[in-house]
Motif scaffolding. Structure first.
Motif: not given
Length: 244
Positions: A71, A74-75, A78, A221, A224-225, A227-229
């Protein structure tokens, strides 16, 4: 001999009238009340800094640290993070987090099985909260004690790996009752395990009908998107509430 209090065993039919463990109950109530007061102070402090705070809880080996590592990488760029790492001993996980370039503070609890609000208050002093968007608290690996201790977080996030068994929500109901989100991790291993994913989700929702569930694999992966959202959505929601 009475096993509860050590007094002489009563004669048959005689009730010696002892209240079971009254002092233990009072100490526990006092401890939780003090912690709640400190957690409320933490929550006010975090809100003043527009800080979104998550308390990650799980059994040992569920993949909390691996999820955090991915996490944070990847972020990066951001949003800004800081991490409090809770463990009984060693700084192994903190060293892994530090390798991502994110500020991290290790809290060793010794024989303690959970973080508390006092530990978090002092741990957070290591960070510039004004320049941090999200504080991640990785709690000690334990599905029992951390459920009872509010740290001042916005959400408890329970991590459950598919290697643990689908009945964990039923075996540890208090943890899943107080969590707002469950991350079911290591789903890339499902073809090799006897883990009933749908049954696990049903059990979690039986305990907590409002709980959100995200299936993911921090290794491959997948998921994971989502989770990020969730992170971005809930973080923005807190900031919007604080602005109104």
């Amino acid at each position: 001999m009475c096993t509860d209090c050590g007094c002489a065993a009563p004669a048959p039919g005689h009730d010696h009238g002892h209240e079971p463990h009254p002092r233990t109950i009072r100490i526990e109530e006092d401890l939780l009340a003090k912690n709640q007061s400190l957690a409320t102070a933490n929550r006010i402090r975090f809100a003043a800094h527009q800080l979104f705070v998550l308390n990650l809880v799980s059994s040992p080996g569920s993949g909390k640290t691996s999820i955090l590592e991915r996490t944070l990488r990847d972020l990066a760029g951001q949003m800004t993070f800081a991490v409090l790492e809770g463990d009984q001993q060693t700084s192994n996980d903190a060293e892994r987090i530090a390798a991502t370039g994110v500020p991290v503070k290790q809290i060793n609890t010794g024989t303690g099985c959970h973080l508390d609000a006092h530990m978090v208050s002092h741990g957070a002093e290591a960070f510039d909260l004004n320049s941090t968007d999200i504080l991640m608290i990785e709690n000690v690996g334990n599905l029992v004690c951390p459920a009872s201790f509010d740290l001042g977080e916005d959400h408890k996030v329970a991590v459950l790996s598919v290697t643990e068994g689908e009945d964990k929500p039923l075996k540890y109901p208090h943890m899943f009752r107080v969590a707002d989100l469950v991350l079911i991790n290591k789903i890339d291993l499902l073809p090799y395990l006897r883990f009933d994913l749908e049954k696990c989700k049903t059990f979690a929702r039986r305990i907590n009908p409002q709980i959100e569930i995200i299936e993911l694999s921090c290794h491959s992966g997948v998921g994971m998107s989502a989770w990020y959202d969730w992170l971005i959505r809930e973080g923005n929601r807190k900031r919007d509430v604080n602005h109104t």
